[in-house]
Design a protein around this motif. Sequence first.
Motif, short mmCIF file in Angstrom:
data_model
loop_
_atom_site.label_atom_id
_atom_site.label_comp_id
_atom_site.label_asym_id
_atom_site.label_seq_id
_atom_site.Cartn_x
_atom_site.Cartn_y
_atom_site.Cartn_z
N ARG A 250 138.48 31.07 36.90
CA ARG A 250 139.63 30.80 36.49
C ARG A 250 140.60 29.80 37.38
NH1 ARG A 250 142.53 36.00 34.79
NH2 ARG A 250 143.88 34.46 33.99
N ALA A 251 141.26 28.81 36.86
CA ALA A 251 142.12 28.01 37.48
C ALA A 251 143.31 28.96 38.07
CB ALA A 251 142.58 26.80 36.70
N PRO A 252 143.66 28.63 39.37
CA PRO A 252 145.07 29.42 39.88
C PRO A 252 146.09 29.15 39.02
CG PRO A 252 144.40 27.63 41.22
CD PRO A 252 143.29 27.64 40.42
N ALA A 253 146.86 30.20 38.81
CA ALA A 253 148.05 30.03 38.05
C ALA A 253 149.17 29.16 38.84
CB ALA A 253 148.57 31.58 37.66
N ALA A 254 149.88 28.62 38.07
CA ALA A 254 150.88 27.85 38.79
C ALA A 254 152.50 28.33 38.61
CB ALA A 254 151.05 26.42 38.26
N PHE A 255 153.28 28.11 39.64
CA PHE A 255 154.70 28.64 39.64
C PHE A 255 155.35 28.20 38.12
CE2 PHE A 255 154.49 28.53 44.12
CZ PHE A 255 154.52 29.83 44.30
N THR A 256 156.02 29.06 37.70
CA THR A 256 156.62 28.99 36.53
C THR A 256 158.01 28.28 36.79
OG1 THR A 256 157.81 31.07 36.54
CG2 THR A 256 155.73 31.11 35.41
N LEU A 257 158.59 27.83 35.97
CA LEU A 257 160.10 26.93 36.43
C LEU A 257 160.97 28.17 37.04
CD1 LEU A 257 161.99 24.43 36.30
CD2 LEU A 257 162.38 25.26 33.71
N VAL A 258 160.98 29.40 36.25
CA VAL A 258 161.87 30.23 36.76
C VAL A 258 161.61 30.73 38.09
CG1 VAL A 258 162.51 32.85 36.68
CG2 VAL A 258 162.21 31.35 34.61
N GLU A 259 160.17 31.02 38.65
CA GLU A 259 159.86 31.10 39.91
C GLU A 259 160.13 29.99 40.86
OE1 GLU A 259 155.94 33.88 39.17
OE2 GLU A 259 155.80 31.73 38.97
N LEU A 260 160.09 28.79 40.67
CA LEU A 260 160.55 27.82 41.19
C LEU A 260 162.04 27.88 41.67
CD1 LEU A 260 158.74 25.76 42.54
CD2 LEU A 260 159.68 24.08 40.77
N LEU A 261 162.97 28.09 40.50
CA LEU A 261 164.17 28.09 40.78
C LEU A 261 164.56 29.31 41.65
CD1 LEU A 261 165.38 27.34 37.17
CD2 LEU A 261 165.48 25.87 39.33
#
Length: 323
Positions: A10-21
Motif C-alpha cells: 500500500r502506498a504511504p498515506a499523505a497528510f491531510t489538509l487539516v493535519e498540515l494546518l
Amino acid sequence: MSALHFRPRRAPAAFTLVELLVVIAIIGILVALLLPAVQSAREAARRLQCANNVKQLALAVHGYNQSHQKLPYGNIYLPDNRPPASWATLILPYMERQAHFDLFDFSQVIGHANNAAAQKLSVPMMICPSDPRGSAKKGLLPARCMCCPAAQVEAMALWYTACAGPVDAGGSCPMCPSGQSWCCQGDNYGKNGDGPGMFVRWKTSFKRESVRDGLSNTIMIGETLPWQTIHNAAFGVNMSIGVTNVPMNFRLPENQLPVEGMSDSALHSRNPHSKTGGYKSEHSGGAMFALGDGSVHFVNDSIDFQLYNALGTRNGHETASLP
C-alpha cells in the motif's frame, strides 16, 4: 510447493489538509514562544556590553585622575573654546586610543578643518549597543549645533555623559519641583566652579578628594540617548555632560526632536538642554550608571527623584546611597 501469494504494497498515506494546518499552527506557536526568549537573550548580551562600556569609561577617568591628580573637566565652553577638549577627549589615551587623541589639533577650535577627522572617528565604547540608532554611521550624528559655537559638522555622538548633578541650567530648571533648592544648584552649569556634580560645562576640574559625599554614593557617568538632544557630541565644546534634575528616561516627543536644517535659535527653543540633558536608555526600566568609585549599576527609573538628585552631588552632605 504451494504458490506464494503476494499482496501489493500500500502506498504511504499523505497528510491531510487539516493535519498540515495543525503542524503549521504548532510550528507558529513554538516560534512565537521562542522569539521573545531569543530577543531577551540578545538584549541581555547588549546590556552586559553597555555595562562594560560604562566600566571602561569610568576606569579611564580614574586613569586620567591618577596621572593628573584631578578629574578631567567636562567641556571648555566659551569664550575661545581652546583647547577643544571634552572629558571624553581627555580620557582617550587611557582607553588605548592615543593615536586618536593625537589627531586633535588643540591649537584650533573643534570646528576647524584640522579637527574634522578626529571628531568624526567612531569610538564603539561610547555607543550603547541597545540603541539601534547607534549602529547608524557607527555613532555619527549629523550637524545639529553639536559643537556650538564652532562650525556645524558631522560628529561622533556620546551615549554616556559625565554627571553635572542637579545643576542650574543657565537660570532654568523646568523639571524641578517648585521651591526645592536641592534640585537646581550652582550657576549656569557650574560656570563659577560651583556646580554640584563631579563635572561642569566649563574648564574646571575637581579633585577626587572633593567628593565628600563618598565616591560610592556619587554618580560619575550615566547613559543617555544623543539623538534626543542637539548637544551630545563626544568631542564637542558644549554639553558632553548630563544632569540629574531631569527625571530619568524623560523624552521629548518626536515633533520636538532636532530637525536637520533648522536654525540654532529654532533648535534651542524646541530642544532646550534643560529638558533633554537627563539620563535615559533603550534598556527597559532604567539606565546604566558608574559611580565615583568605578562601580557600575543599573538604576531603575522609578528611583525617588530627590534621592536621584542627591546621588548627583559630590558634596551635598546627604546620606544618600543606591537602594
